[in-house]
Design an enzyme around this catalytic site. Structure first.
Site, short mmCIF file in Angstrom:
data_model
loop_
_atom_site.label_atom_id
_atom_site.label_comp_id
_atom_site.label_asym_id
_atom_site.label_seq_id
_atom_site.Cartn_x
_atom_site.Cartn_y
_atom_site.Cartn_z
N HIS A 123 -3.22 -5.79 1.33
CA HIS A 123 -2.45 -5.92 2.58
C HIS A 123 -2.30 -7.36 3.03
O HIS A 123 -3.10 -7.84 3.85
CB HIS A 123 -3.17 -5.14 3.69
CG HIS A 123 -3.03 -3.67 3.58
ND1 HIS A 123 -2.15 -2.94 4.34
CD2 HIS A 123 -3.66 -2.78 2.79
CE1 HIS A 123 -2.24 -1.66 4.04
NE2 HIS A 123 -3.16 -1.52 3.09
N CYS B 111 0.84 -1.21 0.00
CA CYS B 111 0.00 0.00 0.00
C CYS B 111 0.88 1.27 0.00
O CYS B 111 1.53 1.56 -1.00
CB CYS B 111 -0.96 -0.05 1.18
SG CYS B 111 -2.34 1.10 1.06
N GLU C 74 -0.39 -8.61 5.19
CA GLU C 74 -0.15 -8.74 6.64
C GLU C 74 -1.44 -8.82 7.45
O GLU C 74 -1.41 -9.20 8.62
CB GLU C 74 0.75 -7.60 7.14
CG GLU C 74 0.07 -6.27 7.41
CD GLU C 74 -0.25 -5.46 6.16
OE1 GLU C 74 -0.22 -6.04 5.05
OE2 GLU C 74 -0.57 -4.27 6.28
#
Lengths: 224, 81
Positions: free
Chosen positions: A194, A86, A196
């Site tokens: 994302h 991002c 994560e």
């Protein structure tokens, strides 16, 4: 144990999630600070999401000149795996480690949703544990994720197999449905979604994010 | 003290979502036939003499930081008092 650094800039939001994801996936997370040029001997670096320097000027434009970035750029050019998520992807584009740039979403709305992606190539340090053509689901959340590049850049990305992820259902107007790209060496990868956030059943509907970190572990252990 | 102005605009072929939003809002306010593209203006106060070398430095700064030439074009001009 493989050590993976996560850079915190002023305004970074997802550094803790990235550190946690690295730990869950079996590597040692190492926090790195924007104002230090010491990478502490890490084997790979993650530039996490957020709003570094308040998105002043352009997203990622100020962070690109933070002291830590000189080392990140040097090491990336020598082949160190670097993942930009991002805002981290925006920093990598501003650093010219990756081609193209992001502008505001075509429909001018912030997007926050589960996003289907197709993994277009596993010939990168961050996707080698995927099968090419595999469809995965990763959280997407951004206001300026609209990937732009000129015709020549697009052609070279296509010809060199540097488009790593495409959106299934383009959420923001990105050219050629591009969600993530890699450099010519395949060691630097940037994407808007994302990974994560997709590492734990408690908070993610898929665990597809784990395989980004498993990929880099697989790559680094094969290299030793 | 001299003042140099750097104007940064999205390249013509690049979509300008902010400009589109402003264009739509102007139409709703009754301003017909106005199409807007939005850019940025930087006013730079320069200490000392404004030499050609100094202007080159500012062009370099614009290229490095003020504009992203992948998506934006810039112009540098000296503002007269």
């Amino acid at each position: 144990m493989v050590r993976i650094g996560v850079v915190t800039f002023p305004g970074t939001l997802d550094d803790q999630d990235a550190l946690r994801a690295i730990r869950i996936c079996g590597a040692e997370p190492v926090g790195l600070w924007h104002a230090s040029d010491d990478l502490q001997g890490v084997d790979a670096v993650v530039l996490p999401g957020g709003f570094s320097y308040g998105d002043y000027l352009r997203c990622g434009a100020i962070a690109r000149f933070a002291p830590v970035m000189g080392q990140v750029i040097d090491q990336a050019r020598k082949g160190m795996p670097v993942l930009g998520i991002c805002n981290g992807f925006q920093v990598l584009c501003e650093s010219h480690l990756l081609p193209g740039a992001m502008i505001r979403n075509e429909h001018r709305k912030f997007v926050c949703r589960e996003q289907r992606l197709r993994v277009e190539t596993n010939d990168t340090t961050w996707t080698c544990a995927f099968a090419p053509g595999e469809e995965i689901s990763i959280v997407l959340k951004n206001g300026e994720g609209n990937y732009m590049c000129d015709d020549d850049t697009l052609k070279s990305l296509q010809d060199n197999n540097q488009i790593v992820f495409r959106y299934l259902g383009n959420p923001n107007g990105s050219r050629d449905d591009i969600a993530g790209v890699t450099n010519e060496g395949g060691n630097v990868v940037g994407l808007m979604p994302h990974p994560e956030h997709n590492v734990d059943e408690l908070i993610g509907t898929s665990l597809d994010g784990r395989r980004f970190f498993e990929s880099v572990l697989q790559f680094l252990s094969a290299r030793v | 003290m001299s003042r140099v102005v750097v104007d940064v605009m999205p390249k013509p072929e690049i979509l300008d979502p902010q400009g589109k939003a402003i264009t739509g809002s102007l139409q709703r306010l009754g301003f017909e036939g106005l199409s807007v593209r939005q850019g940025k203006r930087f006013e730079i106060e320069v200490a000392g003499d404004l030499t050609e070398e100094r202007l080159d430095q500012i062009r370099d700064a614009a290229e490095k930081l003020l504009a992203n030439t992948v998506i934006e074009a810039f112009t540098v001009r000296v503002e007269e008092d």
